[in-house]
Motif scaffolding. Structure first.
Motif, PDB file in Angstrom:
ATOM      1  N   ASP A  29       5.003  13.502  -8.190  1.00  0.00           N
ATOM      2  CA  ASP A  29       5.097  12.523  -9.281  1.00  0.00           C
ATOM      3  C   ASP A  29       4.322  11.239  -8.988  1.00  0.00           C
ATOM      4  O   ASP A  29       4.693  10.154  -9.458  1.00  0.00           O
ATOM      5  N   THR A  30       3.267  11.341  -8.188  1.00  0.00           N
ATOM      6  CA  THR A  30       2.383  10.203  -7.942  1.00  0.00           C
ATOM      7  C   THR A  30       0.942  10.649  -8.176  1.00  0.00           C
ATOM      8  O   THR A  30       0.663  11.834  -8.361  1.00  0.00           O
ATOM      9  N   GLU A  31       0.029   9.662  -8.151  1.00  0.00           N
ATOM     10  CA  GLU A  31      -1.378   9.997  -8.314  1.00  0.00           C
ATOM     11  C   GLU A  31      -1.948  10.734  -7.102  1.00  0.00           C
ATOM     12  O   GLU A  31      -3.051  11.281  -7.164  1.00  0.00           O
ATOM     13  N   HIS A  32      -1.206  10.729  -5.999  1.00  0.00           N
ATOM     14  CA  HIS A  32      -1.656  11.398  -4.775  1.00  0.00           C
ATOM     15  C   HIS A  32      -0.954  12.739  -4.581  1.00  0.00           C
ATOM     16  O   HIS A  32      -0.870  13.238  -3.454  1.00  0.00           O
ATOM     17  N   GLU A  33      -0.450  13.338  -5.639  1.00  0.00           N
ATOM     18  CA  GLU A  33       0.273  14.605  -5.524  1.00  0.00           C
ATOM     19  C   GLU A  33      -0.647  15.708  -5.012  1.00  0.00           C
ATOM     20  O   GLU A  33      -1.772  15.888  -5.492  1.00  0.00           O
ATOM     21  N   ASN A  91       3.865  14.171  -2.067  1.00  0.00           N
ATOM     22  CA  ASN A  91       3.691  12.981  -2.912  1.00  0.00           C
ATOM     23  C   ASN A  91       3.929  13.324  -4.386  1.00  0.00           C
ATOM     24  O   ASN A  91       3.108  13.000  -5.258  1.00  0.00           O
ATOM     25  N   LYS A 132       0.836  -1.201   0.000  1.00  0.00           N
ATOM     26  CA  LYS A 132       0.000   0.000   0.000  1.00  0.00           C
ATOM     27  C   LYS A 132       0.875   1.257   0.000  1.00  0.00           C
ATOM     28  O   LYS A 132       1.809   1.381   0.784  1.00  0.00           O
ATOM     29  N   ALA A 133       0.562   2.176  -0.926  1.00  0.00           N
ATOM     30  CA  ALA A 133       1.335   3.413  -1.014  1.00  0.00           C
ATOM     31  C   ALA A 133       1.066   4.288   0.200  1.00  0.00           C
ATOM     32  O   ALA A 133      -0.085   4.435   0.629  1.00  0.00           O
ATOM     33  N   GLU A 134       2.100   4.869   0.734  1.00  0.00           N
ATOM     34  CA  GLU A 134       1.976   5.747   1.893  1.00  0.00           C
ATOM     35  C   GLU A 134       1.735   7.175   1.414  1.00  0.00           C
ATOM     36  O   GLU A 134       2.609   7.796   0.808  1.00  0.00           O
ATOM     37  N   VAL A 135       0.532   7.686   1.671  1.00  0.00           N
ATOM     38  CA  VAL A 135       0.164   9.031   1.251  1.00  0.00           C
ATOM     39  C   VAL A 135       0.520  10.006   2.376  1.00  0.00           C
ATOM     40  O   VAL A 135       0.036   9.881   3.501  1.00  0.00           O
TER      41      VAL A 135
END
Length: 276
Positions: free
Chosen positions: A82-86, A80, A38-41
């Protein structure tokens, strides 16, 4: 397989299978499914360290209350990246000016606001709190006919503009019916004003015609007289507005965009109307 018991049961015991009688089958390693971690936001909080470089914007405040302009700089941090959660969130605010008379409260205000930015969470409440501050000496009109009750209120308007730019706030959308109503009201008002101007004559007959003006026309003339009075007393007159001449200030959006048509006051900027 079901077995029918025809005799009375006098006792029972649990049977155990013989060693090796029941073979065990393990899972096939080829059937294993890889579950991505799981990505850490990262959300904004006070322990986020300031990077060496921040992106931001600088806004200019030119107020008749100050001799020199104020320059408001709001710097943002990108979480965050360069990620989808920027996420882009405000990190600090600075105010600079040649006018040093209010240096103490400017420094105090910017430090407190910067601390609130770094705390994270919902920071949009700052906009309402700042815009509610009024100057006992009176406010002023900025470009576009928007009334500012104080310099702090304009600072709140700048913070609101910046939060809209980075996506934390959004303008309420007018539905098609409101847009159509505003367009019809504006067109009818401008057509009536143009017809009235064409009928004016620079002679004694004009004075008699003026005596027969409706209350709506009278309110328009009084608005113009207020601007002339402000000029005579050296006060700040309203800036040139994109809305029809004679429009009054809206209590909802603080813009000189309210016109009176068919006995109903309607704002051409936000659509607010006392008639519902």
């Amino acid at each position: 397989m079901a077995i029918k018991i025809s005799k009375k049961i006098k006792g029972y015991s649990v049977g155990k299978p013989d060693d090796g009688a029941i073979p065990t089958v393990g899972p096939d390693p080829r059937d294993a499914i890889e579950v991505p971690s799981k990505a850490e936001v990262i959300q904004m909080h006070e322990k986020v360290e300031r990077p060496d470089t921040l992106i931001g914007a600088t806004y200019k405040i030119k107020s008749p209350l100050f001799e020199h302009a104020l320059y408001v700089t709001i710097n943002d941090i990108v979480l965050n990246a360069d990620t989808e959660h920027e996420l882009r969130r405000p990190f600090e605010i600075f105010i600079n000016s040649k006018n040093m008379d209010h240096f103490q409260w400017i420094v105090a205000l910017t430090r407190i606001m910067s601390a609130v930015f770094r705390k994270g969470g919902d920071i949009t409440f700052l906009v309402d709190e700042l815009k509610a501050v009024f100057d006992p000496r009176g406010g002023y009109f900025k470009a576009g006919g928007v009334y500012m009750p104080s310099i702090v209120a304009e600072l709140g308007a700048i913070v609101e503009q910046h939060l809209k730019m980075i996506g934390l706030l959004h303008d309420p959308e007018l539905d098609p019916e409101q847009r159509r109503l505003i367009a019809e009201k504006r067109a009818a008002y401008e057509a009536r004003a143009a017809g009235r101007d064409a009928k004016k004559k620079p002679d004694a007959a004009a004075a008699k015609a003026e005596a027969r003006l409706t209350p709506q026309d009278l309110s328009t003339d009084l608005a113009g007289a207020g601007v002339e009075s402000a000029r005579k007393h050296g006060e700040t007159e309203p800036a040139v507005s994109a809305f029809p001449p004679g429009a009054t200030m809206c209590n909802k959006c603080n813009t000189q965009a309210v016109i009176l048509m068919d006995g109903c006051a309607t704002c051409l900027n936000c659509g607010y109307s006392k008639c519902g």
